[in-house]
Design an enzyme around this catalytic site. Structure first.
Site, short mmCIF file in Angstrom:
data_model
loop_
_atom_site.label_atom_id
_atom_site.label_comp_id
_atom_site.label_asym_id
_atom_site.label_seq_id
_atom_site.Cartn_x
_atom_site.Cartn_y
_atom_site.Cartn_z
N LYS A 141 0.74 -1.34 -0.02
CA LYS A 141 0.00 0.07 0.08
C LYS A 141 0.98 1.13 -0.11
O LYS A 141 0.71 2.18 -0.83
CB LYS A 141 -0.99 0.17 1.27
CG LYS A 141 -1.97 -0.98 1.08
CD LYS A 141 -3.07 -0.66 2.18
CE LYS A 141 -4.24 -1.72 1.97
NZ LYS A 141 -5.28 -1.54 3.28
N LYS A 233 -6.05 -8.38 -8.99
CA LYS A 233 -7.08 -8.49 -8.21
C LYS A 233 -8.28 -7.55 -8.91
O LYS A 233 -7.85 -6.66 -9.51
CB LYS A 233 -6.82 -8.38 -6.93
CG LYS A 233 -7.84 -8.55 -5.72
CD LYS A 233 -7.18 -8.38 -4.45
CE LYS A 233 -8.40 -7.99 -3.45
NZ LYS A 233 -7.95 -7.77 -2.15
N LYS A 236 -11.90 -1.66 -7.76
CA LYS A 236 -12.42 -0.50 -8.36
C LYS A 236 -11.44 0.54 -8.75
O LYS A 236 -11.98 1.40 -9.74
CB LYS A 236 -13.22 0.01 -7.04
CG LYS A 236 -13.64 1.39 -6.97
CD LYS A 236 -14.64 1.67 -5.86
CE LYS A 236 -15.06 2.61 -5.92
NZ LYS A 236 -14.29 3.80 -5.61
#
Ligand code: TRP
Length: 368
Positions: A141, A233, A236
């Protein structure tokens, strides 16, 4: 207009589908949260909500089910008050539209129960930097937020401490309710391991047995991958909007996205995630939606012979699963008062358990 071919075998497949046998022993506390990231897509639905619904639909005696929206965790990435405000309610509406009945569980926003952050601090003092360093998720992240191609000192220096301490807050969420079972996707198993370590080390330090060791219930459906690039993956934030199917998509949009899904040039249909990731991803989606093993899914799809038929079949299964949910979602989003009432009720119930447990925890550490 919906322009995919309907399969009669689909009806048979659906009617013979059995609920997966996820049950927990009596006297359990099942707990999980999802991050509010806006509209819910197939990956979120199969990775969390559908499983929560299955668990609450066959409740074990004297057990409680607590589910909610990790809005504090969302702050690690989101710095837009208006958007977060909207996402918090979209998430609750999606969970309810997805079929979770707030009569059968506690449903609430994490930030509404203040004891989460209180316990997070207490556990922060229990966690070691080394333990957090071993976690992998914050590294990716931090790296992606920095837009860096490598994970180096510069990324660490500039990373939000929130990414690093994220799993401690997650452990606090779980332990606050003395949870025994935590349904999550495979990517969260490392965080659950840390949670158990923190529970054990707290119990040891304060010579107590206040925390049970929560078990990870890994969601039966494997990770849902991007429709356009199955090496990633489903997400969005993917720039290609055809990579992701939302619960709120209209049938012809779903059909279009599935039609464009990446497959391969191999003939016929088979499940082979390494050599046929695109086709296998579509089969995984069907297996998740029908609550069937991959083997049984392939049997149910025996009349599906080529890519075109596979895509029509997948489209039909998704459209069937989501059409009612889409209607319900729109209705719920128009009725903010009702959503707020549900959350308020959930908060009151969660707060009662949290405060009872927190009193015991404060006593353990000497803050009573
Ligand atoms: N980290 C989880 C995820 O991204 C969300 C989460 C926050 C969670 N707190 C939790 C999941 C507690 C289970 C239990 O999916």
């Amino acid at each position: 207009m919906v322009t995919y071919q309907r399969f009669s075998c689909f009806r048979r497949a659906l009617s013979s589908s059995v609920a997966s046998d996820v049950t927990v022993p009596p006297n359990s506390t099942v707990f999980s949260l999802i991050q509010p990231t806006g509209r819910i897509h197939l990956g979120n639905y199969l990775g969390a909500i559908k499983n929560w619904k299955t668990l609450t639909n066959s409740p074990s005696s004297n057990s409680r089910y607590i589910f909610g929206v990790a809005d504090l965790h969302a702050l690690t990435g989101l710095k837009d008050a208006k958007l977060l405000r909207q996402y918090r309610y979209e998430a609750i509406a999606s969970i309810m539209a997805g079929g979770l009945d707030p009569e059968k569980c506690i449903l609430y926003h994490q930030s509404s129960v203040k004891q989460h952050t209180e316990l997070a601090w207490i556990l922060m003092c229990q966690a070691s930097i080394g333990g957090l360093h071993r976690m992998t998720q914050w590294k990716s992240k931090a790296q992606s937020q920095a837009g860096s191609s490598v994970f180096d000192d510069k990324v660490v220096t500039n990373s939000s401490a929130g990414f690093f301490t994220y799993p401690v807050l997650q452990a606090a969420d779980i332990l606050l309710y003395k949870s025994t079972h935590v349904p999550v996707g495979e990517d969260q198993t490392q965080h659950l391991e840390l949670c158990r370590n923190l529970a054990g080390s707290f119990n040891h330090s304060f010579k107590s047995d206040v925390f049970p060791m929560p078990q990870t219930l890994v969601t039966p459906t494997k990770k849902v991958l991007s429709l356009r690039d199955p090496s990633k993956k489903m997400s969005k934030s993917d720039a290609d909007q055809h990579s992701c199917v939302y619960v709120t998509d209209e049938p012809d949009i779903i059909a279009k996205k599935i039609r464009r899904a990446a497959t391969d040039s191999i003939q016929g249909i088979s499940f082979d995630p390494v050599n046929r990731p695109g086709v296998s991803n579509l089969i995984t989606v069907v297996s998740g939606l029908l609550n069937k093993s991959i083997e049984d899914t392939l049997k149910a799809m025996s009349s599906v012979k080529d890519h075109k038929q596979l895509k029509d079949f997948v489209t039909e299964v998704i459209v069937e699963e989501f059409s009612e949910k889409r209607r319900l979602y729109d209705e719920l989003m128009k009725n903010r008062d009702h959503l707020e009432k549900v959350c308020k009720n959930g908060t009151n119930r969660a707060n009662e358990i949290a405060e009872r447990n927190m009193k015991e925890i404060r006593r353990c550490v000497g803050l009573d």
